[in-house]
Design a protein around this motif. Structure first.
Motif, short mmCIF file in Angstrom:
data_model
loop_
_atom_site.label_atom_id
_atom_site.label_comp_id
_atom_site.label_asym_id
_atom_site.label_seq_id
_atom_site.Cartn_x
_atom_site.Cartn_y
_atom_site.Cartn_z
N ALA A 15 57.99 61.58 2.09
CA ALA A 15 56.75 60.87 1.79
C ALA A 15 55.62 61.86 1.57
O ALA A 15 54.83 61.75 0.61
N ALA A 16 55.51 62.87 2.45
CA ALA A 16 54.45 63.86 2.34
C ALA A 16 54.60 64.70 1.07
O ALA A 16 53.61 64.96 0.36
N LEU A 17 55.82 65.13 0.78
CA LEU A 17 56.06 65.91 -0.43
C LEU A 17 55.73 65.11 -1.68
O LEU A 17 55.13 65.63 -2.63
N SER A 18 56.11 63.84 -1.68
CA SER A 18 55.88 62.99 -2.84
C SER A 18 54.39 62.77 -3.09
O SER A 18 53.93 62.74 -4.23
N LEU A 19 53.64 62.61 -2.00
CA LEU A 19 52.20 62.40 -2.15
C LEU A 19 51.50 63.64 -2.70
O LEU A 19 50.65 63.53 -3.60
N THR A 20 51.86 64.81 -2.19
CA THR A 20 51.23 66.03 -2.70
C THR A 20 51.63 66.27 -4.15
O THR A 20 50.81 66.73 -4.96
N ALA A 21 52.89 65.95 -4.48
CA ALA A 21 53.34 66.12 -5.87
C ALA A 21 52.61 65.16 -6.80
O ALA A 21 52.23 65.52 -7.92
N THR A 22 52.40 63.93 -6.34
CA THR A 22 51.72 62.95 -7.17
C THR A 22 50.27 63.32 -7.41
O THR A 22 49.73 63.14 -8.52
N TYR A 23 49.62 63.88 -6.38
CA TYR A 23 48.24 64.35 -6.58
C TYR A 23 48.22 65.42 -7.67
O TYR A 23 47.37 65.39 -8.58
N GLY A 24 49.15 66.36 -7.61
CA GLY A 24 49.21 67.40 -8.62
C GLY A 24 49.49 66.84 -10.00
O GLY A 24 48.95 67.31 -11.01
N GLN A 25 50.32 65.80 -10.05
CA GLN A 25 50.62 65.15 -11.33
C GLN A 25 49.37 64.48 -11.90
O GLN A 25 49.12 64.55 -13.11
N CYS A 26 48.60 63.85 -11.02
CA CYS A 26 47.36 63.20 -11.47
C CYS A 26 46.39 64.21 -12.08
O CYS A 26 45.67 63.89 -13.03
N ARG A 27 46.36 65.42 -11.51
CA ARG A 27 45.45 66.45 -11.98
C ARG A 27 46.10 67.38 -13.01
O ARG A 27 45.48 68.33 -13.46
N LEU A 67 48.90 72.00 1.60
CA LEU A 67 49.76 72.41 2.72
C LEU A 67 49.32 71.75 4.01
O LEU A 67 50.15 71.23 4.78
N THR A 68 48.01 71.74 4.25
CA THR A 68 47.48 71.11 5.46
C THR A 68 47.80 69.62 5.48
O THR A 68 48.28 69.07 6.49
N ALA A 69 47.54 68.95 4.35
CA ALA A 69 47.81 67.51 4.27
C ALA A 69 49.29 67.22 4.43
O ALA A 69 49.68 66.23 5.08
N GLY A 70 50.14 68.07 3.84
CA GLY A 70 51.58 67.84 3.93
C GLY A 70 52.11 67.99 5.34
O GLY A 70 52.90 67.15 5.81
N VAL A 71 51.67 69.03 6.05
CA VAL A 71 52.13 69.25 7.43
C VAL A 71 51.62 68.14 8.36
O VAL A 71 52.39 67.56 9.12
N VAL A 72 50.33 67.85 8.27
CA VAL A 72 49.75 66.81 9.13
C VAL A 72 50.37 65.45 8.82
O VAL A 72 50.74 64.69 9.73
N GLY A 73 50.52 65.15 7.54
CA GLY A 73 51.11 63.87 7.15
C GLY A 73 52.53 63.72 7.64
O GLY A 73 52.93 62.64 8.11
N THR A 74 53.32 64.79 7.55
CA THR A 74 54.71 64.73 8.02
C THR A 74 54.77 64.48 9.52
O THR A 74 55.56 63.64 10.00
N LEU A 75 53.95 65.19 10.29
CA LEU A 75 53.95 65.03 11.74
C LEU A 75 53.51 63.63 12.16
O LEU A 75 54.15 62.98 13.00
N VAL A 76 52.41 63.15 11.56
CA VAL A 76 51.90 61.82 11.92
C VAL A 76 52.89 60.72 11.56
O VAL A 76 53.18 59.82 12.36
N LEU A 77 53.45 60.79 10.35
CA LEU A 77 54.41 59.78 9.92
C LEU A 77 55.68 59.81 10.74
O LEU A 77 56.27 58.76 11.05
N THR A 78 56.13 61.01 11.12
CA THR A 78 57.33 61.11 11.94
C THR A 78 57.13 60.40 13.27
O THR A 78 57.99 59.62 13.72
N LEU A 79 56.00 60.65 13.92
CA LEU A 79 55.70 60.00 15.20
C LEU A 79 55.58 58.49 15.03
O LEU A 79 56.10 57.72 15.85
#
Length: 220
Positions: free
Chosen positions: A146-158, A116-128
């Motif tokens: 982009a943020a949702l896809s990255l968090t989903a891919t991490y979960g897929q890897c694990r 959740l932290t990575a997704g929120v921070v990633g979305t804000l930084v990428l938007t700017l």
């Protein structure tokens, strides 16, 4: 030479089908459609071949998204390739000593907090970044997917079960976003992705209850 100069030759007609010019970009979209659908289907079956197929799909989408002005999604493909290498290794070595498979598990509370932290921070930084450094017309939505896809891919890897819910959430945004950018075939592809995500969620839920992962040698 800027990005527009690089992708311009890809917009030139490659051949004509039924009186309609077909460009390299159109061909890339068709190839992306096929390889993407195959990749998700393989993931749903926990087949190890999803990783090399996914890498090929990522390379196609780098070109496709760059010419459409979806710069976060284009850059995301590079990260996907890196994660694919990690996921490939994890699926074959992450099950522990004496195990040839990585079992399906649920996402822990600690992992959810980090995601959740990575997704929120990633979305804000990428938007700017997209708003200030590119000509993107959809900076927030591009960043969010982009943020949702990255968090989903991490979960897929694990092999975390809830990664499918993250993919479904991303697809809900991707479908209208790609239609808006006139990538209609890709938008249709993501409708198919969502269907495959539901199938994957069902299959992984069954394996999570049993506490197992499928063997790496499962046949296509």
């Amino acid at each position: 030479m800027n990005l527009a100069d690089i992708v311009e030759p890809l917009r030139q007609p490659l051949f004509t089908a039924l009186g309609t010019p077909v460009s390299w970009i159109d061909s890339l979209e068709v190839l992306g459609f096929g390889s993407g659908a195959l990749c998700v289907w393989l993931v749903a079956r926990q087949h190890i071949a999803n990783w090399p197929v996914g890498i090929a799909n990522n390379l196609l989408f780098i070109l496709l998204f760059s010419q459409a002005g979806l710069y976060a999604d284009a850059g995301l493909q590079v990260v996907f390739i890196t994660l694919a290498v990690y996921g490939w290794w994890t699926w074959t070595h992450g099950g522990g000593p004496g195990s040839g498979t990585l079992p399906v598990r649920r996402t822990t509370r600690t992992e959810w907090r980090w995601l959740l932290t990575a997704g929120v921070v990633g979305t804000l930084v990428l938007t700017l970044l997209l708003d200030r450094a590119t000509d993107s017309t959809v900076p927030f939505w591009d960043a969010l997917t982009a943020a949702l896809s990255l968090t989903a891919t991490y979960g897929q890897c694990r092999k975390r079960l809830e990664s499918w819910w993250l993919w479904i959430a991303a697809d809900v945004v991707y479908i209208p976003l790609y239609a808006y950018k006139e990538l209609y075939l890709t938008s249709l592809l993501y409708i198919g992705f969502m269907t495959l995500c539901v199938i994957g969620l069902r299959n992984w839920s069954r394996d999570a209850v049993a506490g197992r992962g499928r063997p790496m040698e499962v046949a296509v």
